[in-house]
Design an enzyme around this catalytic site. Structure first.
Site, PDB file in Angstrom:
ATOM      1  N   LYS A 116       0.872  -1.250   0.018  1.00 33.57           N
ATOM      2  CA  LYS A 116       0.002   0.042   0.110  1.00 33.57           C
ATOM      3  C   LYS A 116       0.962   1.292  -0.063  1.00 33.57           C
ATOM      4  CE  LYS A 116      -3.872  -2.109   2.091  1.00 33.57           C
ATOM      5  NZ  LYS A 116      -3.539  -3.346   1.902  1.00 33.57           N
ATOM      6  N   GLU A 200      -2.815   7.431   7.012  1.00 37.21           N
ATOM      7  CA  GLU A 200      -3.252   8.281   6.181  1.00 37.21           C
ATOM      8  C   GLU A 200      -4.730   9.109   6.770  1.00 37.21           C
ATOM      9  OE1 GLU A 200      -4.433   6.045   2.737  1.00 37.21           O
ATOM     10  OE2 GLU A 200      -6.207   5.215   3.849  1.00 37.21           O
ATOM     11  N   GLU A 288      -6.114   2.249  -3.063  1.00 41.11           N
ATOM     12  CA  GLU A 288      -5.262   0.982  -3.216  1.00 41.11           C
ATOM     13  C   GLU A 288      -5.554   0.329  -4.194  1.00 41.11           C
ATOM     14  OE1 GLU A 288      -5.547  -0.870   0.942  1.00 41.11           O
ATOM     15  OE2 GLU A 288      -7.139  -2.047   0.065  1.00 41.11           O
TER      16      GLU A 288
END
Length: 667
Positions: A116, A200, A288
């Protein structure tokens, strides 16, 4: 074409791959751990190889053991399914070194997109819009807190090699960031053998929409439209559908083309999925890429008519895709409900044990013009193990329109019989009737917002209560006739079984009169209304298919004192059926109260005690972590519900606990 392939996986996905391989005339090899010796995928395969103890890190994700099974059986190719080794570059490289085909993308694409952190960097360099975050490796919890503050709360803490909601936490403050980092790291190490973590920004009110891509080794790449996966719990998808009720044609095309461009940029082949977060204005952000077959792939197959597993096998064999982008149309609407061994009445905690009853709905075309499909890896009498993902089955329906597909799913869920373990079938049924879901106005926060106190069952609306009352009253008359015949107390049962009854459910008493005939019965209510009930149900059957005023109704039926246990549409209710005199006497009976367990911390699921956060004599406060229990590869932190003092601790780290075992007592 390959003559024999090995499936490096277990459960329903292994069974799913075997079905396509059999259809193509390819022999299959299953691998299994001690816990899966009698599993369905082992029974279905042509050959099976034992690979070790139950923990995945001693069996299913040990590359050398899979390679040895390949050598032993002479398999020419390996399908990894999803999870386990499906996105492990070293596994793909090891197969290549053995001269064995990997039914998936090249190792270079796995390296680029399967990780990722790396995939987000590549996406940014390619000009793809991504969610803000920190892509570097994070060493410890304090660094995680620092980065979280820089990104800005709320943040998503994610395992780089994660999937299926494992190794993933949302943090809203420093304490949750510190705690979530360690839990994510532990889960990632246990599930994937890779404890790298990144952070994130958590986008509030998002939709999770993903694009299915398929590419061959001849430069062809297409997208098979989108799947809406916004109904999630703990970042794990529960309900999926295709297409999305939110996208317009322009957004669908833009997302699809971007997914294809990204796939081509990394030389992708085979089936893969590019996931996006989409906001309320249809702005989409790359999240992703999953370099494998997704759990929810059946809904895409149902709306496109394309067997993704078959295409993966053909691509691995060097064949070109037999279609182009313009050939791929959206036909109808498909729904998927993931049936998990998780008890919704215990905040969806894992449940293990034997499936004493497992009767899925009949697969294939339905009377209403739809389709039912059930992908599963279990069978009646089989065991649900604590070592693996708790998925039991993926129930799918298709129909020409979204509303019709939802109705097909409602009936299929009501028809699905599962006993012996806790499961989320009632919750899936409740979602299908929820106004927000029916309207398509959903986000990834749907479950959190609509079920903030957890799932406590469904209270049936008045129109449905009336239908259930009529159905049960008519069924009870059939049962009464059976009882009088068995007892031999009468010759003419039509005069002996009474017509007047009182049906009690959900706190309401409903007096009815049942007027029976050879084809069914009319059930008259006190307000002058009447319902016609027809059914071939006989006492002892656990499933009742009825017509109530010509509309289909399916009830799961169990015996209970004074009546029946009835389950439908997410409701699990005790329905009592009394004669008028019995109802009068029942009102005088005292209510039995449950025992007081407020001074005990009970284990909510079978699992292992990972850690104890308090000692005897400690004063604890509401919300304070008391211990961590691990089950089915997920860590669950148990917290104090109120202020108190620890009186005794009845568990130890590493110890095994059953449901409702007392972990600790409070003064």
């Amino acid at each position: 074409m390959f003559k024999k392939i090995l499936i490096a996986n277990r459960g329903e996905i292994a069974c799913r791959v075997i079905k396509s391989a059999q259809k193509m005339g390819i022999k299959t090899v299953a691998v299994y751990s001690d816990a899966d010796r009698n599993a369905l995928h082992v029974r279905m395969a042509d050959e099976a190889v034992h690979i070790g103890p139950p923990p995945a890190n001693q069996s299913y994700i040990v590359i050398d053991k899979i390679l040895e099974a390949v050598r032993q059986t002479g398999a020419e190719a390996v399908h990894p399914g999803y999870g386990f080794l499906s996105e492990n570059m070293r596994f793909a490289e090891a197969l290549e070194a053995e001269g064995v085909a990997f039914i998936g993308p090249p190792s270079s694409a796995i390296e680029s997109m399967g990780d990722k952190i790396t995939s987000k960097k590549i996406a940014q360099e390619a000009g793809v819009s991504t969610v803000p975050g920190y892509m570097g490796l994070i060493e410890d919890a304090e660094e995680a807190v620092k980065i979280s503050n820089q990104v800005g709360y709320p943040v998503m803490i994610k395992a780089s090699a994660g999937g299926g909601g494992k190794g993933m936490r949302i943090a809203w403050n420093d304490a949750e960031a510190r705690e979530g980092f360690q839990s994510s790291k532990n889960e990632a190490a246990n599930s994937f053998g890779d404890d790298r973590i990144f952070i994130e920004k958590f986008v509030t009110q998002p939709r999770h929409i993903e694009i299915q891509v398929l590419a061959d080794k001849h430069g062809n790449c297409v997208y098979l439209h989108e799947r809406e996966c916004s109904i999630q719990r703990r970042n794990q998808k529960v309900i999926e559908e295709a297409p999305s009720p939110f996208l317009d044609e322009a957004t669908r095309k833009a997302m699809g083309e971007q997914a294809v461009a990204l796939s081509k940029a990394v030389g992708y082949t085979s089936a893969g999925t590019v996931e996006f977060i989409v906001d309320g204005q249809r702005n989409f952000y790359f999240l992703e890429m999953n370099t494998r077959l997704q759990v929810e792939h059946p809904v895409t197959e149902l709306i496109t008519g394309i067997d993704l597993v078959e295409q993966m096998i053909r691509v691995a064999n060097g064949e070109a895709l037999p279609f182009q982008q313009d050939d791929i149309k959206i036909n109808g609407w498909a729904m998927e409900s993931r049936l998990y061994a998780e008890d919704p009445y215990r905040n969806f905690l894992p449940s293990i044990g034997r499936l004493t009853r497992y009767r899925p709905p009949i697969e294939g075309a339905t009377a209403e013009g739809g389709i039912v499909r059930n992908d599963t890896g279990v069978y009646e009498g089989g065991e649900i193990s604590m070592y693996y993902d708790p998925m039991i089955a993926k129930l799918c329906t298709w129909a020409p329109t979204r509303s019709e597909s939802i109705e097909e799913m409602r009936i299929a869920l009501d028809t699905f019989e599962v006993e012996g373990i806790g499961h989320n079938l009632p919750f899936c049924a409740a979602v299908m009737d929820h106004p927000k879901f029916v309207s398509g106005e959903i986000t990834t926060a749907f479950i959190e917002e609509e079920f903030p106190e957890g799932f406590e069952g469904v209270t049936l609306p008045d129109p449905m209560i009336s239908r259930v009352v009529a159905a049960v009253a008519a069924m009870n008359r059939v049962a009464e006739i059976r009882r009088t015949r068995v007892s031999g107390r009468m010759d003419n049962h039509e005069r002996k079984v009474g017509d007047d009854w009182v049906v009690i459910l959900q706190g309401a008493e409903v007096p009815v009169t049942v007027r029976a005939d050879r084809g069914g019965a009319h059930v008259d209510f006190a307000d002058g209304t009447s319902m016609r009930v027809e059914s071939d149900w006989v006492p002892g059957q656990t499933l009742a298919h009825l017509l109530v005023d010509d509309a289909a109704l399916v009830l799961k039926v169990g015996r209970a004192v004074g009546g029946y246990r009835i389950r439908l549409r997410g409701a699990d209710i005790k329905v009592k059926v009394y004669s008028p005199r019995q109802a009068e006497l029942a009102r005088l009976m005292p209510e039995k109260l449950p025992p007081d367990t407020s001074k005990f911390l009970l284990c909510p699921m079978p699992g292992l005690i990972v850690s104890l956060a308090v000692n005897v004599g400690d004063e604890v406060f509401e919300g304070q972590a008391l211990c961590t229990v691990e089950a089915m590869k997920m860590e669950n932190i148990l917290r104090a519900e109120r202020k108190g003092v620890v009186k005794a601790i009845n568990a130890e780290v590493g110890g095994s606990m059953a449901v409702d075992d007392v972990i600790m007592e409070f003064e």
